[in-house]
Scaffold this motif. Structure first.
Motif, PDB file in Angstrom:
ATOM      1  N   LYS A   1       0.982  -1.338   0.026  1.00 17.20           N
ATOM      2  CA  LYS A   1      -0.126  -0.019   0.034  1.00 17.20           C
ATOM      3  C   LYS A   1       0.875   1.470   0.094  1.00 17.20           C
ATOM      4  N   ARG A   2       1.982   1.162   0.675  1.00 22.94           N
ATOM      5  CA  ARG A   2       2.938   2.401   0.706  1.00 22.94           C
ATOM      6  C   ARG A   2       3.451   2.724  -0.531  1.00 22.94           C
ATOM      7  N   ARG A   3       3.888   1.500  -1.486  1.00 24.50           N
ATOM      8  CA  ARG A   3       4.435   1.893  -2.987  1.00 24.50           C
ATOM      9  C   ARG A   3       3.289   2.344  -3.903  1.00 24.50           C
ATOM     10  N   ALA A   4       2.061   1.811  -3.558  1.00 25.45           N
ATOM     11  CA  ALA A   4       0.830   2.196  -4.429  1.00 25.45           C
ATOM     12  C   ALA A   4       0.443   3.702  -4.051  1.00 25.45           C
ATOM     13  N   ALA A   5       0.991   4.141  -2.817  1.00 23.46           N
ATOM     14  CA  ALA A   5       0.475   5.506  -2.489  1.00 23.46           C
ATOM     15  C   ALA A   5       1.415   6.547  -2.840  1.00 23.46           C
ATOM     16  N   SER A   6       2.725   6.049  -3.389  1.00 22.35           N
ATOM     17  CA  SER A   6       3.940   6.733  -3.645  1.00 22.35           C
ATOM     18  C   SER A   6       4.227   7.494  -2.355  1.00 22.35           C
ATOM     19  N   VAL A   7       4.337   6.601  -1.053  1.00 23.79           N
ATOM     20  CA  VAL A   7       4.986   6.971   0.056  1.00 23.79           C
ATOM     21  C   VAL A   7       6.426   6.517   0.296  1.00 23.79           C
ATOM     22  N   SER A   8       7.140   7.245   0.534  1.00 25.57           N
ATOM     23  CA  SER A   8       8.772   6.765   0.683  1.00 25.57           C
ATOM     24  C   SER A   8       8.879   6.047   2.037  1.00 25.57           C
ATOM     25  N   THR A   9       9.810   5.175   2.068  1.00 25.37           N
ATOM     26  CA  THR A   9      10.155   4.466   3.089  1.00 25.37           C
ATOM     27  C   THR A   9      10.578   5.261   4.341  1.00 25.37           C
ATOM     28  N   THR A  10      11.248   6.542   3.940  1.00 20.44           N
ATOM     29  CA  THR A  10      11.612   7.499   5.099  1.00 20.44           C
ATOM     30  C   THR A  10      10.307   8.005   5.736  1.00 20.44           C
ATOM     31  N   ARG A  11       9.266   8.165   4.890  1.00 16.85           N
ATOM     32  CA  ARG A  11       8.059   8.724   5.576  1.00 16.85           C
ATOM     33  C   ARG A  11       7.321   7.707   6.567  1.00 16.85           C
ATOM     34  N   TYR A  12       7.367   6.452   5.990  1.00 15.99           N
ATOM     35  CA  TYR A  12       6.725   5.638   6.629  1.00 15.99           C
ATOM     36  C   TYR A  12       7.670   4.029   6.592  1.00 15.99           C
ATOM     37  N   GLY A  13       8.184   3.955   7.727  1.00 14.01           N
ATOM     38  CA  GLY A  13       9.145   2.836   7.833  1.00 14.01           C
ATOM     39  C   GLY A  13       8.428   1.853   8.257  1.00 14.01           C
ATOM     40  N   LEU A  14       8.737   0.466   8.154  1.00 15.49           N
ATOM     41  CA  LEU A  14       8.026  -0.658   8.634  1.00 15.49           C
ATOM     42  C   LEU A  14       9.141  -1.629   9.728  1.00 15.49           C
ATOM     43  N   VAL A  15       8.648  -2.203  10.845  1.00 14.19           N
ATOM     44  CA  VAL A  15       9.717  -2.771  11.569  1.00 14.19           C
ATOM     45  C   VAL A  15       8.700  -4.101  12.045  1.00 14.19           C
ATOM     46  N   ALA A  16       9.436  -5.108  12.058  1.00 11.45           N
ATOM     47  CA  ALA A  16       8.725  -6.423  12.689  1.00 11.45           C
ATOM     48  C   ALA A  16       9.277  -6.598  14.020  1.00 11.45           C
ATOM     49  N   ALA A  17       8.497  -6.408  14.923  1.00 10.44           N
ATOM     50  CA  ALA A  17       8.938  -6.515  16.456  1.00 10.44           C
ATOM     51  C   ALA A  17       7.405  -6.715  17.281  1.00 10.44           C
ATOM     52  N   ASP A  18       7.983  -7.147  18.502  1.00  5.19           N
ATOM     53  CA  ASP A  18       6.924  -7.147  19.438  1.00  5.19           C
ATOM     54  C   ASP A  18       6.931  -5.884  20.238  1.00  5.19           C
ATOM     55  N   ALA A  19       5.693  -5.517  20.283  1.00  6.15           N
ATOM     56  CA  ALA A  19       5.060  -4.228  20.877  1.00  6.15           C
ATOM     57  C   ALA A  19       5.743  -4.193  22.219  1.00  6.15           C
ATOM     58  N   LEU A  20       5.929  -5.216  23.081  1.00 10.08           N
ATOM     59  CA  LEU A  20       6.470  -5.221  24.379  1.00 10.08           C
ATOM     60  C   LEU A  20       7.844  -5.031  24.646  1.00 10.08           C
ATOM     61  N   LYS A  21       8.588  -5.092  23.415  1.00 13.52           N
ATOM     62  CA  LYS A  21      10.078  -5.214  23.482  1.00 13.52           C
ATOM     63  C   LYS A  21      10.662  -4.455  21.998  1.00 13.52           C
TER      64      LYS A  21
END
Length: 245
Positions: free
Chosen positions: A96-116
């Motif tokens: 969806k980020r690519r489709a919206a032409s939003v850069s990775t610097t504006r919306y970064g994605l990280v796989a992580a546990d919310a408690l750590k």
């Protein structure tokens, strides 16, 4: 409704949301009649009214990114980091980020546990979580982690389901929520467990008032609590006082 497990380990939650990722947006929009997008916009608008100068925002349980995109559309100067334990959801957010032409610097994605989370202390001006805090196994631990990554006087936005207060409305809503929604969701997603877990987890979850008290116990001053759509959902916004504890 038969007994549904409310065990909320990161492994179970990640596995469940990975399984339903493909149909997640379709069912969210269809089962809420499109209101889920409006709820997110309303919550983000309220956050920006309170925090107009926020620059760096953390979106916990970002899912496919609908809350993050609502935030980015409203504030062009903002950057958002999205965190989620379900990698399939993050892949959809990236699409969806690519489709919206939003850069990775504006919306970064990280796989992580919310408690750590893998972020230094005091990294963000605001933190958002939509329909995700209910799925965390340790609520006090979540507030401690949120407080850790927020800067002094940073804002916390929680958007979550609750149950209507009016008896007749509550009865009608529960008929839909506990009988119809699980069948439709299970049929479309082919995952009955996930859409039986949803109403069970909402029914067993804390009230908005308890959420406010829990926030206060962990250093957050309540700024507002706003019910939406006859009280089936609400947003709570608190402000972090680093010297409160």
């Amino acid at each position: 409704m038969s007994q549904v497990s409310l065990e909320k380990s990161p492994h179970r939650m990640g596995s469940m949301f990975n399984r339903i990722a493909r149909t997640y947006d379709l069912l969210n929009h269809a089962l809420s009649l499109g209101l889920d997008l409006w709820w997110r916009r309303q919550a983000v608008h309220a956050l920006w009214r309170l925090a107009p100068h926020a620059q760096r925002v953390l979106d916990v349980a970002t899912g496919t990114g609908d809350l993050a995109f609502a935030a980015l559309r409203r504030r062009p100067h903002v950057t958002v980091i999205g965190v989620d334990v379900a990698c399939n959801m993050l892949r959809l957010a990236a699409t969806k980020r690519r489709a919206a032409s939003v850069s990775t610097t504006r919306y970064g994605l990280v796989a992580a546990d919310a408690l750590k989370m893998p972020f230094p202390d005091e990294s963000f001006d605001a933190l958002m979580i939509a329909y995700g805090i209910r799925n965390l196994p340790d609520m006090p631990g979540a507030f401690r982690e949120f407080r850790r990554v927020l800067r002094p006087k940073g804002y916390l936005l929680i958007l979550e389901f609750t149950l209507p207060r009016h008896p007749l409305l509550k009865k009608a809503y529960l008929l839909y929520f506990e009988k119809i929604l699980p069948r439709l969701g299970g049929w479309v997603s082919r995952d009955r467990e996930a859409y039986r877990y949803l109403p069970a987890s909402v029914g067993a979850f804390i009230s908005p008032e308890t959420m406010s008290r829990l926030g206060a116990a962990h250093g957050f001053t309540t700024c507002c609590i706003k019910p939406l759509t006859a009280g089936i959902t609400y947003y709570w916004i608190g402000r972090c006082a680093k010297d409160a504890l």
